[in-house]
Design a protein around this motif. Structure first.
Motif, PDB file in Angstrom:
ATOM      1  N   ALA A 134      12.311   1.996  19.596  1.00  0.00           N
ATOM      2  CA  ALA A 134      12.098   1.937  21.042  1.00  0.00           C
ATOM      3  C   ALA A 134      10.704   2.483  21.307  1.00  0.00           C
ATOM      4  O   ALA A 134      10.356   3.583  20.859  1.00  0.00           O
ATOM      5  N   SER A 135       9.899   1.732  22.030  1.00  0.00           N
ATOM      6  CA  SER A 135       8.465   2.045  22.125  1.00  0.00           C
ATOM      7  C   SER A 135       8.157   3.337  22.843  1.00  0.00           C
ATOM      8  O   SER A 135       7.119   3.949  22.610  1.00  0.00           O
ATOM      9  N   THR A 136       9.053   3.811  23.730  1.00  0.00           N
ATOM     10  CA  THR A 136       8.763   5.017  24.509  1.00  0.00           C
ATOM     11  C   THR A 136       9.163   6.307  23.810  1.00  0.00           C
ATOM     12  O   THR A 136       8.890   7.389  24.321  1.00  0.00           O
ATOM     13  N   VAL A 137       9.813   6.213  22.671  1.00  0.00           N
ATOM     14  CA  VAL A 137      10.213   7.424  21.929  1.00  0.00           C
ATOM     15  C   VAL A 137       8.970   8.151  21.434  1.00  0.00           C
ATOM     16  O   VAL A 137       7.997   7.530  20.996  1.00  0.00           O
ATOM     17  N   GLY A 138       8.998   9.480  21.492  1.00  0.00           N
ATOM     18  CA  GLY A 138       7.865  10.278  21.041  1.00  0.00           C
ATOM     19  C   GLY A 138       7.796  10.396  19.534  1.00  0.00           C
ATOM     20  O   GLY A 138       8.816  10.324  18.830  1.00  0.00           O
ATOM     21  N   VAL A 139       6.592  10.618  19.040  1.00  0.00           N
ATOM     22  CA  VAL A 139       6.354  10.677  17.595  1.00  0.00           C
ATOM     23  C   VAL A 139       6.899  11.965  16.981  1.00  0.00           C
ATOM     24  O   VAL A 139       7.527  11.938  15.916  1.00  0.00           O
ATOM     25  N   ILE A 302      13.695  -3.344  23.624  1.00  0.00           N
ATOM     26  CA  ILE A 302      14.815  -2.427  23.414  1.00  0.00           C
ATOM     27  C   ILE A 302      14.814  -1.331  24.469  1.00  0.00           C
ATOM     28  O   ILE A 302      15.875  -0.901  24.943  1.00  0.00           O
ATOM     29  N   VAL A 303      13.629  -0.881  24.878  1.00  0.00           N
ATOM     30  CA  VAL A 303      13.538   0.147  25.919  1.00  0.00           C
ATOM     31  C   VAL A 303      14.224  -0.314  27.203  1.00  0.00           C
ATOM     32  O   VAL A 303      14.837   0.479  27.921  1.00  0.00           O
ATOM     33  N   GLY A 304      14.155  -1.607  27.492  1.00  0.00           N
ATOM     34  CA  GLY A 304      14.733  -2.128  28.717  1.00  0.00           C
ATOM     35  C   GLY A 304      16.227  -1.925  28.839  1.00  0.00           C
ATOM     36  O   GLY A 304      16.779  -1.966  29.952  1.00  0.00           O
ATOM     37  N   HIS A 305      16.906  -1.688  27.724  1.00  0.00           N
ATOM     38  CA  HIS A 305      18.348  -1.464  27.756  1.00  0.00           C
ATOM     39  C   HIS A 305      18.713  -0.012  28.055  1.00  0.00           C
ATOM     40  O   HIS A 305      19.887   0.301  28.226  1.00  0.00           O
ATOM     41  N   TYR A 306      17.724   0.873  28.117  1.00  0.00           N
ATOM     42  CA  TYR A 306      17.975   2.302  28.289  1.00  0.00           C
ATOM     43  C   TYR A 306      17.115   2.833  29.434  1.00  0.00           C
ATOM     44  O   TYR A 306      16.073   3.441  29.202  1.00  0.00           O
ATOM     45  N   PRO A 307      17.523   2.619  30.682  1.00  0.00           N
ATOM     46  CA  PRO A 307      16.678   3.009  31.817  1.00  0.00           C
ATOM     47  C   PRO A 307      16.505   4.519  31.905  1.00  0.00           C
ATOM     48  O   PRO A 307      17.455   5.278  31.677  1.00  0.00           O
ATOM     49  N   PRO A 380      25.179   4.941  -0.694  1.00  0.00           N
ATOM     50  CA  PRO A 380      24.828   4.659   0.696  1.00  0.00           C
ATOM     51  C   PRO A 380      25.868   5.216   1.671  1.00  0.00           C
ATOM     52  O   PRO A 380      26.947   5.650   1.262  1.00  0.00           O
ATOM     53  N   LEU A 381      25.535   5.182   2.955  1.00  0.00           N
ATOM     54  CA  LEU A 381      26.443   5.695   3.964  1.00  0.00           C
ATOM     55  C   LEU A 381      26.219   4.991   5.282  1.00  0.00           C
ATOM     56  O   LEU A 381      25.256   4.242   5.458  1.00  0.00           O
ATOM     57  N   LEU A 382      27.114   5.245   6.222  1.00  0.00           N
ATOM     58  CA  LEU A 382      27.044   4.665   7.559  1.00  0.00           C
ATOM     59  C   LEU A 382      26.807   5.772   8.578  1.00  0.00           C
ATOM     60  O   LEU A 382      27.445   6.822   8.507  1.00  0.00           O
ATOM     61  N   VAL A 383      25.896   5.536   9.509  1.00  0.00           N
ATOM     62  CA  VAL A 383      25.644   6.452  10.625  1.00  0.00           C
ATOM     63  C   VAL A 383      26.242   5.833  11.884  1.00  0.00           C
ATOM     64  O   VAL A 383      25.777   4.784  12.356  1.00  0.00           O
ATOM     65  N   PHE A 384      27.275   6.449  12.418  1.00  0.00           N
ATOM     66  CA  PHE A 384      27.971   5.972  13.611  1.00  0.00           C
ATOM     67  C   PHE A 384      27.353   6.628  14.847  1.00  0.00           C
ATOM     68  O   PHE A 384      26.974   7.808  14.812  1.00  0.00           O
ATOM     69  N   LEU A 385      27.307   5.887  15.944  1.00  0.00           N
ATOM     70  CA  LEU A 385      26.732   6.421  17.177  1.00  0.00           C
ATOM     71  C   LEU A 385      27.412   5.815  18.395  1.00  0.00           C
ATOM     72  O   LEU A 385      27.591   4.599  18.477  1.00  0.00           O
ATOM     73  N   MET A 386      27.781   6.694  19.345  1.00  0.00           N
ATOM     74  CA  MET A 386      28.149   6.267  20.695  1.00  0.00           C
ATOM     75  C   MET A 386      27.014   6.684  21.605  1.00  0.00           C
ATOM     76  O   MET A 386      26.584   7.830  21.565  1.00  0.00           O
ATOM     77  N   GLU A 387      26.518   5.750  22.454  1.00  0.00           N
ATOM     78  CA  GLU A 387      25.338   6.064  23.257  1.00  0.00           C
ATOM     79  C   GLU A 387      25.413   5.458  24.666  1.00  0.00           C
ATOM     80  O   GLU A 387      24.548   4.691  25.074  1.00  0.00           O
ATOM     81  N   PRO A 388      26.446   5.837  25.436  1.00  0.00           N
ATOM     82  CA  PRO A 388      26.543   5.313  26.803  1.00  0.00           C
ATOM     83  C   PRO A 388      25.584   6.025  27.755  1.00  0.00           C
ATOM     84  O   PRO A 388      25.081   7.108  27.470  1.00  0.00           O
ATOM     85  N   PHE A 389      25.319   5.415  28.882  1.00  0.00           N
ATOM     86  CA  PHE A 389      24.659   6.117  29.984  1.00  0.00           C
ATOM     87  C   PHE A 389      25.434   5.864  31.264  1.00  0.00           C
ATOM     88  O   PHE A 389      26.206   4.913  31.378  1.00  0.00           O
ATOM     89  N   TRP A 390      25.252   6.752  32.236  1.00  0.00           N
ATOM     90  CA  TRP A 390      25.926   6.639  33.522  1.00  0.00           C
ATOM     91  C   TRP A 390      25.009   7.243  34.578  1.00  0.00           C
ATOM     92  O   TRP A 390      24.015   7.887  34.258  1.00  0.00           O
ATOM     93  N   THR A 391      25.305   7.002  35.837  1.00  0.00           N
ATOM     94  CA  THR A 391      24.338   7.311  36.883  1.00  0.00           C
ATOM     95  C   THR A 391      24.635   8.568  37.682  1.00  0.00           C
ATOM     96  O   THR A 391      23.747   9.089  38.354  1.00  0.00           O
ATOM     97  N   GLN A 392      25.883   9.078  37.613  1.00  0.00           N
ATOM     98  CA  GLN A 392      26.259  10.209  38.454  1.00  0.00           C
ATOM     99  C   GLN A 392      26.807  11.354  37.613  1.00  0.00           C
ATOM    100  O   GLN A 392      27.662  11.143  36.750  1.00  0.00           O
TER     101      GLN A 392
END
Length: 489
Positions: A134-139, A302-307, A380-392
């Motif tokens: 995602a382009s806006t992530v910091g280095v 990709i950034v567009g999916h994460y306001p 090898p292994l799997l990295v699982f992630l839940m990453e929802p967003f909400w407004t309130q």
């Protein structure tokens, strides 16, 4: 303590010290991705222009015993990841140098940059670095904590492509940590987060770059078995996956649960030219947004999916590779999210996904003396992630409960199946996860020894009140320890 710290910083570095009530302070305070972080109100905000400025700030904070936080890109999800109210915020955004070496083999990058800045300089020259998707992530935070990239099957994670750290230590010394100079610090900082000092510059390995092909693809629910089979084949084929990057997941779209994947071919040719990607693309799709692209365009999309400005939750864990646990995780997420689909924002963000940590990635972790993650020989292994967003904010508890229920059930099932893995990926961790315990006893002991050597008084364990500490989860109260000459923080 508060007024003394502000006065001293403003005296020694007035141009770097942003005071409450000023326009500069307000702009900097709101320079976070997530709503919770932007609500914090630090005593003042310190924006250094050089490593020497950072060293002076550390000297003042140590002298006064004032708590502090360190912000690079500010892409953390929750208050306290890189933000603070009762303390000073060291905001590294002005450390934004980017300089390609004369031999085009390495690039100096300041931690205040976003990946967009780096790619836009390098890509037109046929070059890239192992950086964020995602382009806006910091280095800065991305590199010291892990760094999953489109190019990871080919080159490893970002932390294994760092050639040198310039870092300000707890005693304000500025050092260069490399495989030959301070090698223990160099190793510890490749996965050890902000526990050893403040990174003011990184030297990143540079790699050849061609334009890419890829995008998002969706499938209806009944194609889950075929998709998971294709995903496992992709992760285990360490010849053909060096030119590919795939992440799979599920999301509720318009009231319907669908499978999705982000698919990238690291060549300009369509994905059908790669046998692993062809298998995904041969499954009948519900939607297909793939096509010719570039690293800049793909990371921007990709950034567009994460306001920005939303409430965000991450919850992560790992398992060994197993089809049964992938299917269980996705079914459990669906079951726990269905009752909260009335939460504003969830209907377009109920995303759960999985990254495959291939053997190619694990092998790259032994480069230059190894990193701090404790994963040698454990993949090898799997990295699982839940990453929802909400407004309130009022909905936060319900969303977090859904994530916790899914994580608890899936990890219990993984243990029952004998595929549980203790590792926790730092860049995806939540406030209550003890990340470094997940690295394993040997790796954790190494990090503790390096911390004691370079920060014997525990400045970065006690005065640093944001981010994950070696001794506790982020949500835990830091262990109180007097710093000589400062009083008790």
């Amino acid at each position: 303590m508060e007024s003394r710290t502000i006065d001293l910083l403003n005296k020694v570095r007035p141009a770097c010290t942003l005071l409450q009530g000023t326009a500069g302070y307000e702009r900097a305070r709101k320079g976070f991705w997530a709503a919770e972080q932007a609500l914090c109100t630090p005593y003042c905000i310190f924006q250094p222009r050089s490593a020497e400025d950072v060293a002076e700030a550390v000297r003042v904070l140590r002298q006064t015993g004032c708590p502090f936080a360190i912000k690079s890109g500010g892409h953390g999800r929750c208050a306290g990841e890189s933000s603070i109210s009762e303390g000073v915020l060291i905001d590294l955004k002005t450390l934004d140098r980017i300089e390609l070496s004369a031999d085009r083999q390495s690039c100096v990058v300041g931690p205040g940059n976003s990946w967009a800045n780096v790619y836009r300089l390098l890509n037109p020259q046929g070059l890239t670095v192992v950086g964020g998707r995602a382009s806006t992530v910091g280095v800065g935070g991305f590199c010291v904590s892990g760094g999953i990239s489109f190019f990871s099957n080919r080159h490893g994670w970002a932390l294994d492509n760092i050639l040198c750290f310039e870092v300000v230590l707890a005693d304000s010394t500025i050092v260069k940590a490399t495989p030959s100079s301070h090698p223990d610090l160099y190793k510890a900082m490749r996965g050890g987060g902000a526990n050893f000092g403040i990174v003011t510059e990184l030297v990143l390995a540079v790699h050849p770059y061609e334009e890419m092909w890829g995008g998002g693809v969706a499938w209806t629910w009944e194609h889950g078995d075929s998709l998971v089979d294709a995903f496992i084949e992709y992760g285990q084929d360490n010849i053909n996956n060096v030119d590919a990057s795939v992440l799979i997941g599920v999301i509720n779209h318009g009231g319907q649960w669908v499978w999705h994947a982000d698919i990238e071919h690291l060549k300009p040719a369509p994905g059908h030219h790669n046998p692993l990607l062809k298998r995904f693309l041969d499954i009948p799709t519900a939607a297909d947004y793939t096509g010719p692209t570039t690293q800049v365009a793909r990371t921007d999309s990709i950034v567009g999916h994460y306001p920005p400005g939303s409430y965000n939750g991450y919850w992560t864990f790992c398992t060994q590779v197993d089809k049964r646990i992938i299917k269980f995780f996705m079914d459990s997420w669906r079951e726990n999210v269905d009752p909260i689909l009335d939460v504003d924002g969830i209907e377009r963000s109920a995303l759960a996904d999985i990254n495959f940590v291939s053997q190619n990635i694990i092998d790259a972790m032994s480069r230059n003396g190894g990193n701090a993650l404790g994963l040698d020989g454990k993949g090898p292994l799997l990295v699982f992630l839940m990453e929802p967003f909400w407004t309130q904010e009022k909905d936060s508890a319900r969303v977090w409960q859904a994530m916790e229920a899914t994580a608890t059930a899936t990890q219990a099932e993984a243990k029952r199946l004998g595929v549980h893995h203790q590792y926790i990926y730092l860049n995806y961790a939540n406030l209550n996860q003890d990340v470094y315990a997940g690295y394993g006893i040997e790796a954790k002991d190494f990090l503790d020894r390096v911390s004691h050597r370079y920060d014997p008084d525990g400045v970065f364990q006690n005065l640093r009140r944001a981010g994950w500490h070696l001794r506790a989860s982020l949500a835990s109260k830091p262990i109180t320890k007097a710093v000589p000459g400062t009083g008790n923080p």
